[in-house]
Design a protein around this motif. Structure first.
Motif, PDB file in Angstrom:
ATOM      1  N   GLY A  83     -20.826   4.761   3.492  1.00 54.38           N
ATOM      2  CA  GLY A  83     -19.748   3.847   3.824  1.00 54.38           C
ATOM      3  C   GLY A  83     -19.221   4.064   5.229  1.00 54.38           C
ATOM      4  O   GLY A  83     -19.497   5.084   5.871  1.00 54.38           O
ATOM      5  N   SER A  84     -18.434   3.097   5.708  1.00 51.37           N
ATOM      6  CA  SER A  84     -18.028   3.069   7.111  1.00 51.37           C
ATOM      7  C   SER A  84     -16.614   3.586   7.371  1.00 51.37           C
ATOM      8  O   SER A  84     -16.350   4.167   8.425  1.00 51.37           O
ATOM      9  N   GLN A  85     -15.695   3.359   6.456  1.00 52.74           N
ATOM     10  CA  GLN A  85     -14.281   3.644   6.728  1.00 52.74           C
ATOM     11  C   GLN A  85     -14.048   5.107   7.088  1.00 52.74           C
ATOM     12  O   GLN A  85     -13.424   5.413   8.114  1.00 52.74           O
ATOM     13  N   ASN A  86     -14.569   6.021   6.283  1.00 55.16           N
ATOM     14  CA  ASN A  86     -14.367   7.443   6.560  1.00 55.16           C
ATOM     15  C   ASN A  86     -15.113   7.889   7.810  1.00 55.16           C
ATOM     16  O   ASN A  86     -14.645   8.759   8.552  1.00 55.16           O
ATOM     17  N   LEU A  87     -16.289   7.292   8.041  1.00 52.43           N
ATOM     18  CA  LEU A  87     -17.058   7.643   9.239  1.00 52.43           C
ATOM     19  C   LEU A  87     -16.316   7.261  10.508  1.00 52.43           C
ATOM     20  O   LEU A  87     -16.332   7.996  11.496  1.00 52.43           O
ATOM     21  N   ILE A  88     -15.667   6.109  10.486  1.00 52.77           N
ATOM     22  CA  ILE A  88     -14.898   5.688  11.663  1.00 52.77           C
ATOM     23  C   ILE A  88     -13.749   6.667  11.918  1.00 52.77           C
ATOM     24  O   ILE A  88     -13.431   7.002  13.059  1.00 52.77           O
ATOM     25  N   ALA A  89     -13.122   7.142  10.842  1.00 50.14           N
ATOM     26  CA  ALA A  89     -12.058   8.145  10.996  1.00 50.14           C
ATOM     27  C   ALA A  89     -12.610   9.427  11.619  1.00 50.14           C
ATOM     28  O   ALA A  89     -11.980  10.022  12.502  1.00 50.14           O
ATOM     29  N   VAL A  90     -13.803   9.860  11.181  1.00 49.39           N
ATOM     30  CA  VAL A  90     -14.440  11.044  11.768  1.00 49.39           C
ATOM     31  C   VAL A  90     -14.710  10.823  13.256  1.00 49.39           C
ATOM     32  O   VAL A  90     -14.488  11.720  14.082  1.00 49.39           O
ATOM     33  N   CYS A  91     -15.169   9.641  13.586  1.00 49.12           N
ATOM     34  CA  CYS A  91     -15.419   9.280  14.987  1.00 49.12           C
ATOM     35  C   CYS A  91     -14.162   9.465  15.834  1.00 49.12           C
ATOM     36  O   CYS A  91     -14.196  10.081  16.902  1.00 49.12           O
ATOM     37  N   VAL A 117      -4.773   8.032  10.983  1.00 48.35           N
ATOM     38  CA  VAL A 117      -3.820   7.864   9.878  1.00 48.35           C
ATOM     39  C   VAL A 117      -3.807   6.414   9.403  1.00 48.35           C
ATOM     40  O   VAL A 117      -3.850   6.139   8.189  1.00 48.35           O
ATOM     41  N   TYR A 118      -3.790   5.478  10.346  1.00 43.45           N
ATOM     42  CA  TYR A 118      -3.793   4.051   9.998  1.00 43.45           C
ATOM     43  C   TYR A 118      -5.059   3.681   9.223  1.00 43.45           C
ATOM     44  O   TYR A 118      -5.003   2.968   8.206  1.00 43.45           O
ATOM     45  N   ILE A 119      -6.202   4.155   9.684  1.00 50.20           N
ATOM     46  CA  ILE A 119      -7.482   3.784   9.072  1.00 50.20           C
ATOM     47  C   ILE A 119      -7.611   4.358   7.665  1.00 50.20           C
ATOM     48  O   ILE A 119      -8.046   3.669   6.735  1.00 50.20           O
ATOM     49  N   LEU A 120      -7.221   5.609   7.478  1.00 51.19           N
ATOM     50  CA  LEU A 120      -7.345   6.230   6.153  1.00 51.19           C
ATOM     51  C   LEU A 120      -6.378   5.622   5.150  1.00 51.19           C
ATOM     52  O   LEU A 120      -6.625   5.665   3.934  1.00 51.19           O
ATOM     53  N   ARG A 121      -5.285   5.076   5.634  1.00 49.83           N
ATOM     54  CA  ARG A 121      -4.309   4.433   4.734  1.00 49.83           C
ATOM     55  C   ARG A 121      -4.662   2.979   4.440  1.00 49.83           C
ATOM     56  O   ARG A 121      -4.082   2.371   3.533  1.00 49.83           O
ATOM     57  N   ALA A 122      -5.594   2.399   5.191  1.00 50.63           N
ATOM     58  CA  ALA A 122      -5.953   0.990   5.010  1.00 50.63           C
ATOM     59  C   ALA A 122      -6.686   0.797   3.681  1.00 50.63           C
ATOM     60  O   ALA A 122      -7.588   1.568   3.330  1.00 50.63           O
ATOM     61  N   ASP A 123      -6.281  -0.215   2.937  1.00 52.51           N
ATOM     62  CA  ASP A 123      -6.902  -0.548   1.644  1.00 52.51           C
ATOM     63  C   ASP A 123      -8.042  -1.532   1.912  1.00 52.51           C
ATOM     64  O   ASP A 123      -7.814  -2.724   2.153  1.00 52.51           O
ATOM     65  N   ILE A 124      -9.277  -1.023   1.874  1.00 54.74           N
ATOM     66  CA  ILE A 124     -10.434  -1.823   2.276  1.00 54.74           C
ATOM     67  C   ILE A 124     -11.496  -1.830   1.176  1.00 54.74           C
ATOM     68  O   ILE A 124     -11.820  -0.783   0.612  1.00 54.74           O
ATOM     69  N   ASP A 125     -12.022  -2.999   0.873  1.00 55.78           N
ATOM     70  CA  ASP A 125     -13.211  -3.140   0.039  1.00 55.78           C
ATOM     71  C   ASP A 125     -14.379  -3.368   0.996  1.00 55.78           C
ATOM     72  O   ASP A 125     -14.531  -4.446   1.561  1.00 55.78           O
ATOM     73  N   GLU A 126     -15.205  -2.344   1.184  1.00 54.09           N
ATOM     74  CA  GLU A 126     -16.254  -2.404   2.206  1.00 54.09           C
ATOM     75  C   GLU A 126     -17.368  -3.389   1.881  1.00 54.09           C
ATOM     76  O   GLU A 126     -18.130  -3.780   2.777  1.00 54.09           O
ATOM     77  N   MET A 127     -17.515  -3.796   0.619  1.00 52.78           N
ATOM     78  CA  MET A 127     -18.611  -4.685   0.232  1.00 52.78           C
ATOM     79  C   MET A 127     -18.118  -6.052  -0.224  1.00 52.78           C
ATOM     80  O   MET A 127     -18.837  -6.796  -0.886  1.00 52.78           O
ATOM     81  N   ALA A 128     -16.893  -6.424   0.154  1.00 51.79           N
ATOM     82  CA  ALA A 128     -16.318  -7.675  -0.335  1.00 51.79           C
ATOM     83  C   ALA A 128     -17.164  -8.891   0.028  1.00 51.79           C
ATOM     84  O   ALA A 128     -17.457  -9.742  -0.813  1.00 51.79           O
ATOM     85  N   ALA A 129     -17.552  -8.993   1.260  1.00 46.71           N
ATOM     86  CA  ALA A 129     -18.331 -10.151   1.698  1.00 46.71           C
ATOM     87  C   ALA A 129     -19.747 -10.106   1.140  1.00 46.71           C
ATOM     88  O   ALA A 129     -20.304 -11.129   0.736  1.00 46.71           O
ATOM     89  N   ALA A 130     -20.365  -8.922   1.101  1.00 44.85           N
ATOM     90  CA  ALA A 130     -21.728  -8.793   0.586  1.00 44.85           C
ATOM     91  C   ALA A 130     -21.785  -9.166  -0.884  1.00 44.85           C
ATOM     92  O   ALA A 130     -22.694  -9.868  -1.336  1.00 44.85           O
ATOM     93  N   ASN A 131     -20.797  -8.707  -1.672  1.00 48.94           N
ATOM     94  CA  ASN A 131     -20.767  -9.030  -3.093  1.00 48.94           C
ATOM     95  C   ASN A 131     -20.511 -10.507  -3.323  1.00 48.94           C
ATOM     96  O   ASN A 131     -21.087 -11.122  -4.220  1.00 48.94           O
ATOM     97  N   LEU A 132     -19.654 -11.090  -2.495  1.00 49.16           N
ATOM     98  CA  LEU A 132     -19.367 -12.523  -2.611  1.00 49.16           C
ATOM     99  C   LEU A 132     -20.614 -13.340  -2.324  1.00 49.16           C
ATOM    100  O   LEU A 132     -20.907 -14.327  -3.000  1.00 49.16           O
ATOM    101  N   ALA A 133     -21.375 -12.910  -1.333  1.00 54.99           N
ATOM    102  CA  ALA A 133     -22.584 -13.643  -0.965  1.00 54.99           C
ATOM    103  C   ALA A 133     -23.659 -13.517  -2.040  1.00 54.99           C
ATOM    104  O   ALA A 133     -24.430 -14.446  -2.289  1.00 54.99           O
TER     105      ALA A 133
END
Length: 410
Positions: A70-78, A174-190
């Protein structure tokens, strides 16, 4: 856009702006490092080139890790890595510490583009708008980040500026880790027409890394890759040492007071102007891809860069007005080419290898292209300034030649 789209776009815009803020602040600092550490352009060029190379080389493994975890945690590491690198930089007392800090920055920053672009493509339903806002934020970081650094140098030294610049990265984490994100929302919808949740493991299986790579490079993508390699050599070669070159060409009412006076040159504002006009170049280049074949735009763009490189030294010798004009033209053309080659990547790669193709794109642009900084540094140390621009013109000639071959294939 729904709430999830807005959350994702907020995360990637903030992160993208910070990545490019740090990237293009380093050349501003290099002018100071050359004097403070009595380093040659060759040595400093190689040091910075290694860090910039990691920025590109890390894109491929980062893309693979992003697909798996997944991307969210990786971006925080970056962002944590980039913030720590600028803290280390603020305590640097020699070239070795600078090398460590710049390399840490490059390794950390390499995570962002594969993770961020992947996040947009799988999470944002209105992905076109998501990519547009993402690009705008990157352009803002490219232009405004160095501007902030230049302004801060009016009041303090480069170490304090580096420490100040590190702070936003940790607020962003802090902002990114607190963000409520569904990383596959668009992929699942498609895939199933629903907005169900999911993660990287829900993605369909795809060809292996080696099978996909072989498929890419047996087609027209190989030519696109070569175009981007020489684009990267030109881009990194000119932007890394341009603040120093401009300082040699002209001084604009130097500072009389302030802690940063002895290490600040007003010509940095020309450098910032080049980056700011690049925003307009990005917009025009993107619009042009809707109206003309992208190969034709690449041929014309690199031809312009050849002319600009050959005009640069005569422009500097002709006075400030001509120098500023050619400098702004450089910024416009250099950044106008970015959306063009990004569209070319999409046109010459299959959909199921699109993420991998962009991984190779950043490997070419920022990894292999990082050698441009080392090449220019060596030329500045052992030859005359005019030789730098002849080398840059040669890079653009080769990129234009490969673009002509692409046009013929079309």
């Amino acid at each position: 856009m729904d709430d999830n789209d807005r959350s994702v776009v907020g995360v990637v815009m903030l992160s993208h702006a910070l990545v490019h803020t740090y990237e293009l602040t380093i050349p501003i600092f290099m002018v100071v490092w050359l004097v403070e550490f009595s380093a040659t352009e060759a040595l400093l060029g190689v040091v910075v080139a290694v860090g910039y190379a990691l920025f590109g080389i890390g894109a491929l493994p980062s893309g693979v890790i992003s697909d798996k975890y997944g991307s969210q945690n990786l971006i925080a590491v970056c962002l944590v890595g980039m913030g720590l690198s600028f803290i280390i930089l603020s305590f640097a007392t020699n070239i070795l510490m600078i090398a460590v800090a710049v390399c840490l920055w490059g390794a950390a920053a390499s995570i962002y583009h594969p993770a961020g672009l992947s996040l947009i493509s799988t999470a944002v339903k209105d992905s076109g708008s998501g990519f547009a806002y993402h690009g705008m934020a990157g352009n803002a970081g490219i232009a405004l980040g160095p501007l902030c650094s230049v302004v801060l140098l009016w009041f303090t030294d480069w170490r304090a500026v580096s420490l100040v610049l590190a702070i936003p990265a940790f607020f962003a984490v802090v902002y990114i880790l607190r963000a409520d994100i569904d990383e596959m929302a668009a992929a699942n919808l498609a895939s199933d027409g629903s907005g169900g949740t999911g993660g990287p493991a829900d993605a369909p299986s795809s060809p292996s890394f080696f099978e996909s790579s072989k498929s890419l490079f047996l087609g027209g993508f190989a030519l696109v890759f070569l175009v981007i390699v020489f684009n990267g050599l030109y881009y990194r070669g000119i932007l890394t040492f341009l603040p120093e070159l401009l300082a040699d060409f002209v001084t604009i009412g130097g500072l009389e007071d302030g802690a940063g006076a002895e290490q600040f040159d007003g010509s940095d504002f020309i450098y910032v102007g080049i980056l700011m006009v690049g925003i307009l170049g990005q917009y025009v280049g993107g619009k042009a891809t809707d109206r003309i074949p992208v190969e034709r735009g690449l041929v014309a763009g690199y031809a312009c860069l050849v002319v600009i490189a050959l005009l640069y030294v005569p422009a500097a010798e002709s006075g400030l007005i001509f120098l500023v004009f050619v400098s702004l033209l450089l910024g416009f053309c250099l950044f106008a080419l970015q959306p063009m080659y990004q569209v070319a990547v999409a046109e010459y790669s299959p959909t199921d290898s699109r993420g991998l193709s962009y991984g190779y794109t950043y490997l070419a642009q920022f990894g292999v292209g990082a050698m441009g900084a080392a090449i220019v540094g060596i030329i500045l140390t052992y030859s005359v300034v005019a030789s730098v621009f002849f080398a840059l013109a040669a890079f653009a000639v080769v990129a234009s030649a490969f673009s002509v071959r692409l046009l013929m294939k079309r």
